[in-house]
Enzyme design. Structure first.
Site, PDB file in Angstrom:
ATOM      1  N   ASP A 191       0.770  -1.321   0.025  1.00 48.78           N
ATOM      2  CA  ASP A 191       0.192  -0.051   0.003  1.00 48.78           C
ATOM      3  C   ASP A 191       0.855   1.329  -0.082  1.00 48.78           C
ATOM      4  O   ASP A 191       0.875   1.913   0.785  1.00 48.78           O
ATOM      5  CB  ASP A 191      -0.993   0.050   1.246  1.00 48.78           C
ATOM      6  CG  ASP A 191      -1.850  -1.266   1.113  1.00 48.78           C
ATOM      7  OD1 ASP A 191      -2.134  -1.915   0.038  1.00 48.78           O
ATOM      8  OD2 ASP A 191      -2.234  -1.623   2.220  1.00 48.78           O
ATOM      9  N   LYS A 231     -12.637  -3.993  -3.941  1.00 48.31           N
ATOM     10  CA  LYS A 231     -13.582  -3.910  -3.200  1.00 48.31           C
ATOM     11  C   LYS A 231     -14.831  -3.311  -3.837  1.00 48.31           C
ATOM     12  O   LYS A 231     -15.458  -2.276  -3.640  1.00 48.31           O
ATOM     13  CB  LYS A 231     -13.345  -3.260  -1.808  1.00 48.31           C
ATOM     14  CG  LYS A 231     -12.297  -3.837  -0.957  1.00 48.31           C
ATOM     15  CD  LYS A 231     -12.336  -3.324   0.645  1.00 48.31           C
ATOM     16  CE  LYS A 231     -11.434  -3.713   1.529  1.00 48.31           C
ATOM     17  NZ  LYS A 231     -10.184  -3.572   1.179  1.00 48.31           N
ATOM     18  N   GLY A 246     -24.328  -4.829 -11.039  1.00 46.94           N
ATOM     19  CA  GLY A 246     -23.616  -5.647 -11.998  1.00 46.94           C
ATOM     20  C   GLY A 246     -22.761  -5.012 -13.095  1.00 46.94           C
ATOM     21  O   GLY A 246     -21.811  -4.883 -13.484  1.00 46.94           O
ATOM     22  N   TYR A 271      -5.254  -6.140  14.688  1.00 47.79           N
ATOM     23  CA  TYR A 271      -4.287  -7.015  14.383  1.00 47.79           C
ATOM     24  C   TYR A 271      -4.306  -8.260  15.242  1.00 47.79           C
ATOM     25  O   TYR A 271      -4.414  -8.294  16.545  1.00 47.79           O
ATOM     26  CB  TYR A 271      -2.882  -6.570  14.220  1.00 47.79           C
ATOM     27  CG  TYR A 271      -2.619  -5.494  13.343  1.00 47.79           C
ATOM     28  CD1 TYR A 271      -2.773  -5.557  11.913  1.00 47.79           C
ATOM     29  CD2 TYR A 271      -2.256  -4.262  14.018  1.00 47.79           C
ATOM     30  CE1 TYR A 271      -2.384  -4.668  10.981  1.00 47.79           C
ATOM     31  CE2 TYR A 271      -1.949  -3.199  12.595  1.00 47.79           C
ATOM     32  CZ  TYR A 271      -2.137  -3.477  11.369  1.00 47.79           C
ATOM     33  OH  TYR A 271      -1.794  -2.619  10.429  1.00 47.79           O
TER      34      TYR A 271
HETATM   35  O1  S5P Z   1     -11.411  -6.208   6.337  1.00 44.51           O
HETATM   36  C1  S5P Z   1     -10.537  -5.758   5.518  1.00 44.51           C
HETATM   37  C2  S5P Z   1     -10.229  -6.130   4.326  1.00 44.51           C
HETATM   38  C3  S5P Z   1      -9.037  -5.719   3.725  1.00 44.51           C
HETATM   39  S1  S5P Z   1      -8.932  -6.347   2.148  1.00 44.51           S
HETATM   40  N1  S5P Z   1      -9.346  -5.105   6.257  1.00 44.51           N
HETATM   41  C4  S5P Z   1      -8.217  -4.771   5.645  1.00 44.51           C
HETATM   42  O2  S5P Z   1      -7.121  -4.405   6.411  1.00 44.51           O
HETATM   43  N2  S5P Z   1      -7.971  -4.994   4.361  1.00 44.51           N
HETATM   44  C5  S5P Z   1      -6.870  -4.589   3.446  1.00 44.51           C
HETATM   45  O3  S5P Z   1      -5.746  -5.080   3.934  1.00 44.51           O
HETATM   46  C6  S5P Z   1      -6.587  -3.108   3.745  1.00 44.51           C
HETATM   47  O4  S5P Z   1      -7.202  -2.159   2.537  1.00 44.51           O
HETATM   48  C7  S5P Z   1      -5.174  -3.146   3.521  1.00 44.51           C
HETATM   49  O5  S5P Z   1      -4.732  -2.841   2.203  1.00 44.51           O
HETATM   50  C8  S5P Z   1      -4.594  -4.356   4.126  1.00 44.51           C
HETATM   51  C9  S5P Z   1      -4.330  -4.217   5.521  1.00 44.51           C
HETATM   52  O6  S5P Z   1      -2.966  -3.443   5.770  1.00 44.51           O
HETATM   53  P1  S5P Z   1      -2.113  -3.303   7.129  1.00 44.51           P
HETATM   54  O7  S5P Z   1      -1.148  -2.279   6.778  1.00 44.51           O
HETATM   55  O8  S5P Z   1      -3.154  -2.898   8.330  1.00 44.51           O
HETATM   56  O9  S5P Z   1      -1.632  -4.772   7.367  1.00 44.51           O
END
Ligand code: S5P
Length: 272
Positions: A42, A97, A102, A219
């Protein structure tokens, strides 16, 4: 630990059961590289994105992007990204996302500045608009052998994808069949109690150090995700590309997550 039959099968066994070519490729890549790690890149320039990809490429089964955050997105970028995906052996997942009717999503997927279907193996959609969203994306992606995940749950605090919504997401995938929809973004084995079909579960919100950020992200560790919750692929963003210490530190952190994710999978199979 969840008792869904999928969680006791090896990724090899599961690859053989998938009708969709991208789902098979994901599982086969996982086995070949002993990796259930997807790195989420990202960052906001093409150069930075490609640099992260080169650093983590050997450790991952998949790289996830948000193409709409790249300032200088171009056809040259996707060409180089696809080339690296072959050289370093990983699957490309554009985390678009989709969330519209459609007809609109079929155009967003095939056209515009990003032409996602032309370079991304896998993408995802919210089930919110109903099954028409799958039909729209399928008309574009299925002939190309692409695959789709539905967002059945999310990692962020206070999200609304819970309970009956999650159950309906699984049911929508089951009704569509596994030719194009191959699994879910989810935090748990959401298919538990809804048939024995094999769905891939990809899980974001993974970190070994931090427990969350200031904007609602939450997390869990690779072990909590893969062993305790029975999910298949861990998605890690800032925990890897955001680590201090330069190129070697990013490489080493990707390898650490790969090892943790794989260990949790072996533990799930009872190999430890
Ligand atoms: O529920 C979700 C779905 C997605 S795809 N929560 C998320 O965090 N994501 C994606 O996963 C989010 O858009 C980001 O690109 C990644 C998590 O990033 P991080 O830096 O928090 O690990």
């Amino acid at each position: 630990m969840p008792v869904h039959p999928t969680t006791t099968k090896t990724y090899e066994q599961r690859a053989a059961l998938h009708p969709n070519p991208t789902a098979r490729r994901i599982l086969e890549t996982m086995v070949r590289k002993r990796s259930n790690l997807c790195v989420s890149v990202d960052v906001t320039t093409a150069k930075d994105a490609l640099e992260v990809v080169k650093r983590v490429g050997k450790s991952v089964c998949m790289v996830k992007t948000h193409c709409d955050i790249i300032d200088d997105f171009s056809f040259e970028f996707t060409e180089e990204f696809v080339r690296l995906s072959k050289e370093l052996d990983f699957v490309i997942f554009e985390d678009r996302k989709f969330a519209d009717i459609g007809n609109t999503v079929s155009l967003q997927y095939s056209s515009g500045a990003h032409k996602i279907a032309s370079w991304s193996d896998l993408t995802n959609a919210h089930p919110l608009p109903g099954p028409g969203i799958i039909q729209g994306l399928e008309t574009v992606g299925k002939p190309l052998g692409r695959a789709l995940l539905l967002l059945a749950e999310m990692s962020s605090k206070g999200n609304l994808a819970t309970g009956e919504y999650t159950r309906q997401a699984v049911s929508m995938a089951r009704d569509a069949g596994r030719d194009f929809v191959v699994g879910f973004i989810a935090m748990s084995r959401v298919d538990q109690g809804q048939g024995d079909d094999d769905w891939l579960i990809l899980t974001p919100g993974v970190g070994l150090v931090s427990k969350g950020d200031k904007m609602g992200q939450q997390y869990r560790t690779p072990r909590e995700v893969v062993y305790e919750s029975g999910c298949d692929v861990i998605i890690v963003g800032r925990g890897i590309y955001g680590i201090q210490g330069g190129e070697e530190a990013v490489k080493a952190e990707a390898e650490r997550y790969r090892e943790e994710g794989w260990k949790a999978y072996e533990e799930r199979l009872g190999r430890e």
